[in-house]
Design a protein around this motif. Structure first.
Motif, PDB file in Angstrom:
ATOM      1  N   PHE A 100      -0.524  13.069  -1.347  1.00  0.00           N
ATOM      2  CA  PHE A 100      -1.622  12.815  -0.421  1.00  0.00           C
ATOM      3  C   PHE A 100      -1.174  13.104   1.006  1.00  0.00           C
ATOM      4  O   PHE A 100      -0.041  12.797   1.366  1.00  0.00           O
ATOM      5  N   MET A 103      -9.852   7.369  -4.290  1.00  0.00           N
ATOM      6  CA  MET A 103      -8.509   7.816  -4.670  1.00  0.00           C
ATOM      7  C   MET A 103      -8.596   8.676  -5.932  1.00  0.00           C
ATOM      8  O   MET A 103      -7.980   9.743  -6.007  1.00  0.00           O
ATOM      9  N   VAL A 163       0.846   4.000  -2.972  1.00  0.00           N
ATOM     10  CA  VAL A 163       0.575   5.429  -2.758  1.00  0.00           C
ATOM     11  C   VAL A 163       1.712   6.271  -3.337  1.00  0.00           C
ATOM     12  O   VAL A 163       1.471   7.261  -4.028  1.00  0.00           O
ATOM     13  N   ASP A 181      -5.699  11.936   4.056  1.00  0.00           N
ATOM     14  CA  ASP A 181      -6.287  11.479   2.791  1.00  0.00           C
ATOM     15  C   ASP A 181      -6.131   9.973   2.632  1.00  0.00           C
ATOM     16  O   ASP A 181      -7.077   9.274   2.272  1.00  0.00           O
ATOM     17  N   VAL A 182      -4.923   9.476   2.873  1.00  0.00           N
ATOM     18  CA  VAL A 182      -4.626   8.061   2.684  1.00  0.00           C
ATOM     19  C   VAL A 182      -5.501   7.205   3.593  1.00  0.00           C
ATOM     20  O   VAL A 182      -6.065   6.193   3.156  1.00  0.00           O
ATOM     21  N   GLU A 221       1.354   8.899  -6.403  1.00  0.00           N
ATOM     22  CA  GLU A 221       1.786  10.289  -6.244  1.00  0.00           C
ATOM     23  C   GLU A 221       2.768  10.687  -7.337  1.00  0.00           C
ATOM     24  O   GLU A 221       2.658  11.774  -7.915  1.00  0.00           O
ATOM     25  N   MET A 236      -1.544  12.234   5.055  1.00  0.00           N
ATOM     26  CA  MET A 236      -1.811  10.985   5.776  1.00  0.00           C
ATOM     27  C   MET A 236      -3.315  10.846   6.019  1.00  0.00           C
ATOM     28  O   MET A 236      -3.877   9.756   5.911  1.00  0.00           O
ATOM     29  N   HIS A 275       0.836  -1.200   0.000  1.00  0.00           N
ATOM     30  CA  HIS A 275       0.000   0.000   0.000  1.00  0.00           C
ATOM     31  C   HIS A 275       0.878   1.260   0.000  1.00  0.00           C
ATOM     32  O   HIS A 275       0.593   2.218  -0.715  1.00  0.00           O
TER      33      HIS A 275
END
Length: 80
Positions: free
Chosen positions: A57, A71, A46, A61-62, A50, A59, A42
């Motif tokens: 993003f 997403m 991410v 948002d994630v 990006e 943290m 993951h």
């Protein structure tokens, strides 16, 4: 960028990160749908997303993203 264009790019990222050319993501795709999607992958995912979309993003948002559709929503919001 359209939603369809975002999904085209995301499919390429997912296929690269998970080394699986058969992956096709959609709005409802979650970690449960992709065999090797664990906490470590993951993080790699991410970072790759990006890099591909030239976004960053938070943290928050994630943690809030529950599926690939969310997403994409966030990516499109940041690319406006």
């Amino acid at each position: 960028m359209t939603r369809e264009e975002a999904f085209e790019k995301l499919n390429a990222v997912f296929r690269d990160v998970f080394d699986d050319e058969s992956i096709t993501v959609n709005d409802s795709t979650t970690a449960d749908d992709i065999e090797d999607w664990d906490s470590l992958s993951h993080i790699n995912l991410v970072e790759s997303v990006e890099d591909e979309f030239e976004v960053k993003f938070s943290m928050k948002d994630v943690v809030k993203m529950k599926n690939v559709g969310e997403m994409v929503d966030k990516i499109l919001e940041m690319k406006k």
